[in-house]
Design an enzyme around this catalytic site. Structure first.
Site, short mmCIF file in Angstrom:
data_model
loop_
_atom_site.label_atom_id
_atom_site.label_comp_id
_atom_site.label_asym_id
_atom_site.label_seq_id
_atom_site.Cartn_x
_atom_site.Cartn_y
_atom_site.Cartn_z
N SER A 237 -9.83 -8.65 -2.74
CA SER A 237 -9.75 -7.82 -1.72
C SER A 237 -10.28 -8.34 -0.19
O SER A 237 -9.55 -7.99 0.67
CB SER A 237 -10.58 -6.37 -2.04
OG SER A 237 -11.91 -6.83 -2.24
N ARG A 258 -4.85 -17.71 -7.34
CA ARG A 258 -5.37 -18.57 -8.29
C ARG A 258 -4.12 -19.31 -9.24
O ARG A 258 -4.27 -20.51 -9.46
CB ARG A 258 -6.36 -17.90 -9.18
CG ARG A 258 -6.86 -18.73 -10.29
CD ARG A 258 -7.92 -18.00 -11.09
NE ARG A 258 -9.06 -17.39 -10.36
CZ ARG A 258 -10.06 -16.69 -10.81
NH1 ARG A 258 -10.01 -16.37 -11.98
NH2 ARG A 258 -11.03 -16.37 -10.17
N ALA A 364 -13.15 -4.20 2.96
CA ALA A 364 -11.81 -4.72 3.17
C ALA A 364 -11.09 -3.63 3.62
O ALA A 364 -10.29 -4.02 4.79
CB ALA A 364 -11.26 -5.34 1.50
N LYS A 414 -28.83 -7.98 0.64
CA LYS A 414 -28.32 -6.64 0.64
C LYS A 414 -27.41 -6.56 -0.98
O LYS A 414 -27.77 -5.34 -1.36
CB LYS A 414 -27.59 -6.45 1.61
CG LYS A 414 -26.08 -7.12 1.59
CD LYS A 414 -24.79 -6.42 0.96
CE LYS A 414 -23.67 -7.27 0.95
NZ LYS A 414 -22.59 -6.41 0.47
N ARG A 476 -18.64 -3.06 -5.37
CA ARG A 476 -18.97 -3.94 -6.66
C ARG A 476 -20.22 -3.79 -7.03
O ARG A 476 -20.81 -3.71 -8.35
CB ARG A 476 -18.44 -5.29 -6.54
CG ARG A 476 -16.80 -5.27 -6.59
CD ARG A 476 -16.47 -6.78 -6.36
NE ARG A 476 -16.73 -7.26 -4.87
CZ ARG A 476 -16.76 -8.47 -4.47
NH1 ARG A 476 -16.31 -9.43 -5.18
NH2 ARG A 476 -16.90 -8.96 -3.09
N GLU A 502 -21.46 -10.03 -6.95
CA GLU A 502 -22.53 -11.23 -6.42
C GLU A 502 -23.73 -10.93 -6.63
O GLU A 502 -24.60 -11.90 -7.00
CB GLU A 502 -22.18 -11.32 -4.82
CG GLU A 502 -20.85 -11.66 -4.36
CD GLU A 502 -20.86 -13.34 -4.52
OE1 GLU A 502 -21.73 -13.76 -5.10
OE2 GLU A 502 -19.78 -13.92 -3.66
#
Length: 554
Positions: A237, A258, A364, A414, A476, A502
């Site tokens: 995204s 990919r 995004a 964060k 996410r 992440e």
């Protein structure tokens, strides 16, 4: 300055061009000085022997530019040039400049008197230097030209010599004139049909033909080229969003996916339906497999890769990146096993001319809608200017920062804090607040110990990004934290949310990096234990409250 004085300078230039005895003395002194003190390198001098009127169209970096450009012309051809009217305020200075070829111009406005003077010089067979950028551009690449040079070329029919000057911007520091190598390159002369009153559109067209030739000389001297071509490796995204933004900013973009199947899907759909549906891919975006990205000749390479996969991606491109290419990192996290920041990790392995990172509360979809704000971090001022201008043209608010450590650490912090808040929220908002505060504090202490500016954490890259991430219901890290807080094993979470988190990847590495630096990392260590499955959520919450009590007691 009175209109009479201003008119007198123009009248002298139109009639005499220069004071010949003063010009000869000045040139006899300055030319050897330039050649020795500045190691002046003059290329293309044969083009300065053009017959008839000559317009030297040059970029502008320093007050020295007219003199070093004039040193490339034959002795018998003195060069006149425009100088800002403020330099003529002192009578003695104005008189001296006028006798050595300068005539005043009012910058930032249409100065017909100066254009008439330049026209008269060229029409009588003289040489006049014009700086199409309109002002000095001290750093970075060249700016966009004004159309005045095209108009002058059409009105006079004079030969235009595209000229580039490099190095003069480093000569002056205050009143001190330092020795620094300077270069000048004259390009092949250009001629255009004469038109008495050319339209603005025609003048702009001619300028658009002249300026690329100035850029050609500039790049041949080793000057920084403008941003033209970029590649984004990673078609998630955020990678797709940045590719769209770069295309809107005027760049040709390659978007690397990919697999070949994924490439065919993106091309057929004309959008990224899996991660960014409803956002058309502009024609300037060339979608191809990441392994087929042509890295040679690129001005900018963007890595939109999760931190866990960054080493593999860097290993695949490291020996293919040119030293003239810059790298922009969209990764927010730390790199295993040493806990390096992405810019530090890439900088040790890729021979890029400069590296930048992107932070801030930009999601995004909001980014491509033009309603997002970004923080661009780079130690290289020229790169900050270049990429910042691209995002400006794309319609975003782009804050520039030299604090790369702060921007990248704020991004990692964060993610960790948002993950902790979502995991603790089912146990009460107070628990969520404790989790965020404890982890945020430990990350700031670690970042400051590494040289970061604490103000970075109080701005867009820090609190701004943290707030946006915690409030985004589909983020996410928030979704990963919610699942973690309900007892879902960390290994199963990426499959459930459809993307990597992440925060899950970063927290264990961050906890170890903070602890090894000598900074307290109890809150991070507790969250890392939860992610590894070494404790359950209730034990983690109890541990958090214990950490807070100990801090209060201390």
């Amino acid at each position: 300055m009175s209109p009479e004085r201003l008119a007198s300078y123009h009248a002298y230039t139109r009639k005499h061009s220069v004071n010949w005895p003063m010009y000869c003395v000045a040139r006899a002194f300055l030319l050897p000085f330039f050649l020795v003190y500045f190691r002046l390198e003059r290329r293309g001098r044969e083009y300065g022997k053009a017959k008839g009127g000559v317009i030297v169209a040059a970029n502008h970096r320093s007050f020295l530019d007219p003199f070093v450009a004039g040193a490339c012309l034959p002795w018998r051809r003195p060069m006149n040039y425009m100088a800002k009217v403020e330099l003529f305020q002192r009578r003695w200075q104005g008189w001296l400049l006028s006798r050595l070829g300068a005539f005043p111009v009012r910058r930032g406005e249409s100065d017909e008197e100066s254009m008439l003077t330049a026209r008269m010089i060229a029409e009588r067979g003289g040489a006049v230097c014009v700086f199409p950028e309109g002002t000095r551009i001290r750093r970075g690449t060249l700016a966009n030209p004004k159309r005045g040079v095209g108009r002058l070329a059409l009105q006079t029919g004079a030969v235009v010599i595209p000229t580039a000057v490099l190095g003069t911007e480093h000569v002056r520091r205050g009143w001190r004139i330092r020795p620094h190598k300077c270069k000048v390159r004259l390009g092949p002369p250009m001629t255009f049909p004469r038109a008495e009153e050319p339209s603005p559109a025609l003048a702009e067209t001619v300028t658009a033909r002249i300026w690329p030739n100035v850029l050609l000389q500039w790049e041949d001297l080793g000057g920084l080229p403008p941003m033209r071509r970029a590649a984004v490796i990673g078609a998630g995204s955020w990678g797709t969003a940045v590719a769209v933004l770069l295309a809107r900013g005027g760049l040709e973009v390659q978007l690397g996916a990919r697999t070949s199947e994924r490439v065919e899907e993106l091309i057929e759909d004309g959008e990224n339906r899996r991660y960014l549906p409803g956002v058309p891919l502009p024609e300037q975006i060339d979608v191809r497999p990441a392994s087929a990205i042509e890295l040679a000749g690129l001005d900018l390479i963007c890595l939109a890769i999760p931190s866990k996969q960054l080493p593999q991606a860097v290993g695949a491109i490291a020996d293919r990146v040119s030293s003239r290419s810059a790298v922009l990192l969209l990764t927010k996290g730390l790199i295993s096993p040493q806990g390096q920041l992405p810019a530090e990790y890439v900088g040790e392995r890729v021979r890029a001319r400069a590296i930048a990172c992107l932070g801030g509360p930009a999601h995004a979809r909001e980014a491509v809608s033009g309603s997002a704000a970004l923080v661009l971090g780079s130690a290289d001022e020229e790169l900050r200017v270049q990429i910042g201008e691209v995002f400006d043209r794309a319609g975003l608010v782009c804050e520039r920062s030299r604090d790369v450590v702060g921007v990248e650490m704020a991004g990692a912090a964060k993610n960790a804090a948002a993950l902790a808040a979502a995991a603790a929220e089912p146990h009460g908002l107070n628990a969520a607040g404790i989790a965020v505060a404890a982890i945020w504090r430990e990350c700031i202490d670690h970042a400051v110990a590494r040289g970061a500016d604490p103000d970075t954490f109080a701005g867009l890259a820090g609190v701004g990004d943290l707030t946006a991430t915690m409030m985004a219901p589909s983020g996410r890290n928030r979704r990963a934290g919610e699942l973690l807080g309900t007892g879902t094993p960390a290994a199963e979470i990426p499959g459930k949310i459809g993307q990597a988190s992440e925060g899950l990847d970063t927290v264990p590495i961050l906890a170890e990096a903070v602890a090894s630096s000598g900074v307290e990392a109890e809150a991070l260590a507790a969250l890392a234990s939860l992610i590894r499955g070494e404790c359950d959520v209730e034990e983690w919450i109890a541990n958090l409250r214990q950490v807070e009590r100990k801090r209060r007691a201390a």
